[in-house]
Design a protein around this motif. Structure first.
Motif, PDB file in Angstrom:
ATOM      1  N   VAL A 155       0.837  -1.209   0.000  1.00 19.98           N
ATOM      2  CA  VAL A 155       0.000   0.000   0.000  1.00 19.98           C
ATOM      3  C   VAL A 155       0.865   1.248   0.000  1.00 19.98           C
ATOM      4  CG1 VAL A 155      -1.656   1.336   1.352  1.00 19.98           C
ATOM      5  CG2 VAL A 155      -1.979  -1.136   1.065  1.00 19.98           C
ATOM      6  N   ASP A 156       1.903   1.268   0.847  1.00 16.54           N
ATOM      7  CA  ASP A 156       2.778   2.441   0.924  1.00 16.54           C
ATOM      8  C   ASP A 156       3.460   2.716  -0.414  1.00 16.54           C
ATOM      9  OD1 ASP A 156       2.117   2.718   3.568  1.00 16.54           O
ATOM     10  OD2 ASP A 156       3.963   1.819   4.341  1.00 16.54           O
ATOM     11  N   LEU A 157       3.935   1.665  -1.074  1.00 16.00           N
ATOM     12  CA  LEU A 157       4.642   1.858  -2.340  1.00 16.00           C
ATOM     13  C   LEU A 157       3.681   2.263  -3.459  1.00 16.00           C
ATOM     14  CD1 LEU A 157       7.176  -1.103  -2.149  1.00 16.00           C
ATOM     15  CD2 LEU A 157       7.651   1.333  -1.863  1.00 16.00           C
ATOM     16  N   LYS A 158       2.505   1.667  -3.491  1.00 15.03           N
ATOM     17  CA  LYS A 158       1.528   2.062  -4.508  1.00 15.03           C
ATOM     18  C   LYS A 158       1.142   3.527  -4.351  1.00 15.03           C
ATOM     19  CE  LYS A 158      -1.253  -1.480  -3.717  1.00 15.03           C
ATOM     20  NZ  LYS A 158      -2.438  -2.368  -3.804  1.00 15.03           N
ATOM     21  N   GLN A 159       1.079   4.011  -3.125  1.00 10.98           N
ATOM     22  CA  GLN A 159       0.693   5.400  -2.885  1.00 10.98           C
ATOM     23  C   GLN A 159       1.724   6.396  -3.419  1.00 10.98           C
ATOM     24  OE1 GLN A 159      -0.075   5.517   1.360  1.00 10.98           O
ATOM     25  NE2 GLN A 159      -2.235   4.968   1.087  1.00 10.98           N
ATOM     26  N   VAL A 160       2.999   6.023  -3.421  1.00 11.84           N
ATOM     27  CA  VAL A 160       4.009   6.950  -3.944  1.00 11.84           C
ATOM     28  C   VAL A 160       4.165   6.815  -5.460  1.00 11.84           C
ATOM     29  CG1 VAL A 160       5.280   7.127  -1.786  1.00 11.84           C
ATOM     30  CG2 VAL A 160       5.950   5.378  -3.458  1.00 11.84           C
ATOM     31  N   ILE A 161       3.715   5.687  -6.032  1.00  8.87           N
ATOM     32  CA  ILE A 161       3.769   5.525  -7.480  1.00  8.87           C
ATOM     33  C   ILE A 161       2.595   6.233  -8.160  1.00  8.87           C
ATOM     34  CG2 ILE A 161       3.688   3.867  -9.389  1.00  8.87           C
ATOM     35  CD1 ILE A 161       4.967   1.813  -7.585  1.00  8.87           C
ATOM     36  N   GLU A 162       1.440   6.155  -7.564  1.00  7.20           N
ATOM     37  CA  GLU A 162       0.213   6.623  -8.223  1.00  7.20           C
ATOM     38  C   GLU A 162       0.256   8.088  -8.678  1.00  7.20           C
ATOM     39  OE1 GLU A 162      -2.616   5.409  -5.306  1.00  7.20           O
ATOM     40  OE2 GLU A 162      -3.056   3.515  -6.320  1.00  7.20           O
ATOM     41  N   THR A 206       8.335  18.244 -14.627  1.00  5.85           N
ATOM     42  CA  THR A 206       8.247  19.505 -13.896  1.00  5.85           C
ATOM     43  C   THR A 206       8.966  19.344 -12.553  1.00  5.85           C
ATOM     44  OG1 THR A 206       6.209  18.913 -12.741  1.00  5.85           O
ATOM     45  CG2 THR A 206       5.980  19.939 -14.936  1.00  5.85           C
ATOM     46  N   ASP A 207       9.215  20.433 -11.865  1.00 11.57           N
ATOM     47  CA  ASP A 207       9.850  20.349 -10.551  1.00 11.57           C
ATOM     48  C   ASP A 207       9.003  19.520  -9.591  1.00 11.57           C
ATOM     49  OD1 ASP A 207      11.902  21.915 -11.491  1.00 11.57           O
ATOM     50  OD2 ASP A 207      11.195  23.766 -10.536  1.00 11.57           O
ATOM     51  N   GLU A 208       7.701  19.688  -9.662  1.00 11.77           N
ATOM     52  CA  GLU A 208       6.808  18.936  -8.783  1.00 11.77           C
ATOM     53  C   GLU A 208       6.867  17.443  -9.100  1.00 11.77           C
ATOM     54  OE1 GLU A 208       2.061  18.619  -7.541  1.00 11.77           O
ATOM     55  OE2 GLU A 208       2.718  20.048  -9.073  1.00 11.77           O
ATOM     56  N   GLN A 209       6.866  17.086 -10.379  1.00 12.49           N
ATOM     57  CA  GLN A 209       6.945  15.678 -10.763  1.00 12.49           C
ATOM     58  C   GLN A 209       8.283  15.069 -10.353  1.00 12.49           C
ATOM     59  OE1 GLN A 209       6.191  16.241 -14.947  1.00 12.49           O
ATOM     60  NE2 GLN A 209       4.036  15.576 -14.777  1.00 12.49           N
ATOM     61  N   TYR A 210       9.348  15.852 -10.496  1.00 16.36           N
ATOM     62  CA  TYR A 210      10.678  15.363 -10.133  1.00 16.36           C
ATOM     63  C   TYR A 210      10.762  15.100  -8.632  1.00 16.36           C
ATOM     64  CZ  TYR A 210      15.774  14.922 -10.407  1.00 16.36           C
ATOM     65  OH  TYR A 210      17.064  14.455 -10.365  1.00 16.36           O
ATOM     66  N   ALA A 211      10.137  15.972  -7.835  1.00 12.94           N
ATOM     67  CA  ALA A 211      10.123  15.778  -6.385  1.00 12.94           C
ATOM     68  C   ALA A 211       9.331  14.524  -6.019  1.00 12.94           C
ATOM     69  CB  ALA A 211       9.528  17.005  -5.700  1.00 12.94           C
ATOM     70  N   LEU A 212       8.215  14.291  -6.704  1.00 15.15           N
ATOM     71  CA  LEU A 212       7.425  13.086  -6.464  1.00 15.15           C
ATOM     72  C   LEU A 212       8.219  11.832  -6.830  1.00 15.15           C
ATOM     73  CD1 LEU A 212       3.963  14.229  -7.860  1.00 15.15           C
ATOM     74  CD2 LEU A 212       4.506  13.742  -5.456  1.00 15.15           C
ATOM     75  N   LEU A 213       8.974  11.924  -7.933  1.00 16.52           N
ATOM     76  CA  LEU A 213       9.798  10.796  -8.360  1.00 16.52           C
ATOM     77  C   LEU A 213      10.860  10.484  -7.309  1.00 16.52           C
ATOM     78  CD1 LEU A 213      10.800   8.762 -10.529  1.00 16.52           C
ATOM     79  CD2 LEU A 213      12.261  10.604 -11.380  1.00 16.52           C
ATOM     80  N   GLU A 214      11.554  11.506  -6.811  1.00 14.12           N
ATOM     81  CA  GLU A 214      12.592  11.275  -5.806  1.00 14.12           C
ATOM     82  C   GLU A 214      11.992  10.643  -4.542  1.00 14.12           C
ATOM     83  OE1 GLU A 214      16.081  13.525  -3.220  1.00 14.12           O
ATOM     84  OE2 GLU A 214      15.051  14.618  -4.828  1.00 14.12           O
ATOM     85  N   THR A 215      10.823  11.115  -4.142  1.00 11.91           N
ATOM     86  CA  THR A 215      10.149  10.530  -2.986  1.00 11.91           C
ATOM     87  C   THR A 215       9.870   9.052  -3.215  1.00 11.91           C
ATOM     88  OG1 THR A 215       9.120  12.626  -2.365  1.00 11.91           O
ATOM     89  CG2 THR A 215       8.074  10.615  -1.560  1.00 11.91           C
ATOM     90  N   ALA A 216       9.378   8.718  -4.404  1.00 16.05           N
ATOM     91  CA  ALA A 216       9.086   7.321  -4.719  1.00 16.05           C
ATOM     92  C   ALA A 216      10.353   6.480  -4.697  1.00 16.05           C
ATOM     93  CB  ALA A 216       8.403   7.230  -6.081  1.00 16.05           C
ATOM     94  N   ILE A 217      11.408   6.970  -5.324  1.00 17.01           N
ATOM     95  CA  ILE A 217      12.665   6.219  -5.384  1.00 17.01           C
ATOM     96  C   ILE A 217      13.184   5.933  -3.978  1.00 17.01           C
ATOM     97  CG2 ILE A 217      15.103   6.427  -5.995  1.00 17.01           C
ATOM     98  CD1 ILE A 217      14.153   7.868  -8.571  1.00 17.01           C
ATOM     99  N   ARG A 218      13.162   6.934  -3.113  1.00 19.12           N
ATOM    100  CA  ARG A 218      13.682   6.745  -1.757  1.00 19.12           C
ATOM    101  C   ARG A 218      12.776   5.834  -0.929  1.00 19.12           C
ATOM    102  NH1 ARG A 218      18.159   9.569  -1.131  1.00 19.12           N
ATOM    103  NH2 ARG A 218      18.528  11.399  -2.449  1.00 19.12           N
ATOM    104  N   GLN A 219      11.495   5.816  -1.244  1.00 17.15           N
ATOM    105  CA  GLN A 219      10.575   4.928  -0.541  1.00 17.15           C
ATOM    106  C   GLN A 219      10.885   3.460  -0.846  1.00 17.15           C
ATOM    107  OE1 GLN A 219       8.299   6.118   1.632  1.00 17.15           O
ATOM    108  NE2 GLN A 219       7.582   4.075   2.201  1.00 17.15           N
ATOM    109  N   PHE A 220      11.500   3.195  -2.004  1.00 17.89           N
ATOM    110  CA  PHE A 220      11.828   1.827  -2.395  1.00 17.89           C
ATOM    111  C   PHE A 220      13.102   1.303  -1.743  1.00 17.89           C
ATOM    112  CE2 PHE A 220       8.795   2.286  -5.952  1.00 17.89           C
ATOM    113  CZ  PHE A 220       8.200   1.041  -5.895  1.00 17.89           C
ATOM    114  N   HIS A 221      13.736   2.076  -0.898  1.00 16.09           N
ATOM    115  CA  HIS A 221      14.908   1.611  -0.159  1.00 16.09           C
ATOM    116  C   HIS A 221      14.574   0.283   0.543  1.00 16.09           C
ATOM    117  CE1 HIS A 221      17.487   1.255   3.423  1.00 16.09           C
ATOM    118  NE2 HIS A 221      18.406   1.885   2.695  1.00 16.09           N
ATOM    119  N   PRO A 222      15.474  -0.724   0.449  1.00 22.58           N
ATOM    120  CA  PRO A 222      16.814  -0.716  -0.130  1.00 22.58           C
ATOM    121  C   PRO A 222      16.819  -1.134  -1.604  1.00 22.58           C
ATOM    122  CG  PRO A 222      16.461  -2.770   1.042  1.00 22.58           C
ATOM    123  CD  PRO A 222      15.199  -1.966   1.214  1.00 22.58           C
ATOM    124  N   TRP A 223      17.652  -0.473  -2.398  1.00 25.12           N
ATOM    125  CA  TRP A 223      17.861  -0.848  -3.795  1.00 25.12           C
ATOM    126  C   TRP A 223      19.004  -1.867  -3.828  1.00 25.12           C
ATOM    127  CZ3 TRP A 223      15.359   0.944  -8.258  1.00 25.12           C
ATOM    128  CH2 TRP A 223      14.359   1.903  -8.034  1.00 25.12           C
TER     129      TRP A 223
END
Length: 330
Positions: free
Chosen positions: A39-46, A76-93
């Motif tokens: 659920v947490d990961l789907k929420q940052v992807i959506e 956009t800056d907003e989309q890039y920030a959302l992407l970074e949040t999602a990537i970090r939520q997937f820790h550990p890579w």
């Protein structure tokens, strides 16, 4: 919508795949995506954009060390920030490296080094059907996609790894790749389906590695080949270490073979023309802690006074790559 609509690629394998059984096993695993981690990961992807939100197809490159897609200016800056949040939520890579819209993700494993060992063995896989068992976050699937295969199927039950793959596909929607949340125990649903199978880094986690290899062989067409990569130990003779409790601090390790033992496993599973492709120690150049994998890694798994031993006193890990061919139907 989290997932993009696409056809079920396993139907291309009919009648050699047991689709009724596959659907049963998918149904059993589906509720797991509603567990807290899913659920947490789907929420940052959506909130992330999809392929349809861009004016044209995104640039991507799977042929270099980084699996790379998009450019910073695509977001956009907003989309890039959302992407970074999602990537970090997937820790550990665990496997990588990756580059998302010029945002670099340095994974624990420099998997490009392992890919460089096996790519020459694969050769020309254009128009071939590829299976990756224990595919993790699909790094090797995307590297294989650069070689223009007909089909790539990945198997791994992990929820985070599956959702990593879906995040990438959200942007690219590559039509010849599919990730199934199945494990190596599900291999019997595939009978003479694939030209190549990758079995990378899963055998030492299995209680019956030879049976897994037999099932892997049976998933191949006659003439199909498998690349089997495993953690191993140095030494002569056909033997495997069975740790009392942990190996390199990992609980889920059962049999760690020597090179000769791995070759014999592959042969006893029915493969022919078995050859060793690579046999080398694991180093901290290849496996280490990073910003995107902050848990203990190889350096912490070894004896601090003697890097030739694990923390438990066993021989330190090597990696061995073996290739074999299915020659017969029996």
């Amino acid at each position: 919508m989290l997932f993009w609509e696409r056809p079920d690629l396993l139907e291309q394998l009919l009648p050699n795949v047991d689709m009724e059984e596959v659907r049963k096993r998918r149904k059993i695993r589906l509720p797991e995506l509603d567990l807290p981690r899913g659920v947490d990961l789907k929420q940052v992807i959506e909130p992330l954009p999809t392929a349809e939100d861009f004016p044209g197809p995104l640039e991507f490159d799977f042929s270099s060390d980084h699996v790379s897609l998009g450019k910073r200016e695509d977001l956009t800056d907003e989309q890039y920030a959302l992407l970074e949040t999602a990537i970090r939520q997937f820790h550990p890579w665990r496997k990588g490296p990756w580059k998302f819209f010029d945002f670099e993700v340095d994974a624990e494993w420099r998997s490009n080094l392992k890919w460089d060992r096996i790519a020459p063995v694969l050769g020309d896989i254009s128009r071939k059907r590829i299976l990756d068992v224990g595919c993790g976050n699909a790094y090797y699937m995307f590297r294989a996609a650069a070689m223009n295969p007909e089909l790539i199927i990945g198997l791994d039950p992990s929820i985070p790894f599956y959702l990593m793959f879906e995040m990438v596909q959200r942007f690219l929607q590559i039509s010849n790749m599919q990730y199934e949340r199945l494990g190596c125990e599900d291999l019997p649903v595939f009978d003479r389906c694939f030209d190549w199978a990758l079995c990378m880094g899963i055998l030492y986690h299995q209680r019956n590695p030879v049976q897994i290899l037999r099932d892997l062989r049976n998933s191949l067409v006659v003439g199909g080949r498998a690349i089997v990569e495993s953690q191993s130990i140095p030494g002569d003779g056909s033997m495997a270490l069975f740790p009392e409790n942990r190996y390199a601090k990992a609980r889920n390790v059962y049999f760690v073979p020597t090179q000769d033992c791995l070759v014999n496993w592959v042969r006893r599973a029915g493969f022919k023309d078995v050859e060793v492709v690579s046999h080398c120690p694991v180093t901290t150049e290849e496996q280490r802690m990073t910003e995107f994998m902050t848990y203990h890694s190889l350096a912490e798994f070894l004896d601090p006074e003697d890097a030739s031993k694990t923390a438990e006193g066993y021989p330190a890990p090597w990696r061995t790559v073996v290739v074999g061919t299915r020659k017969y139907l029996d």
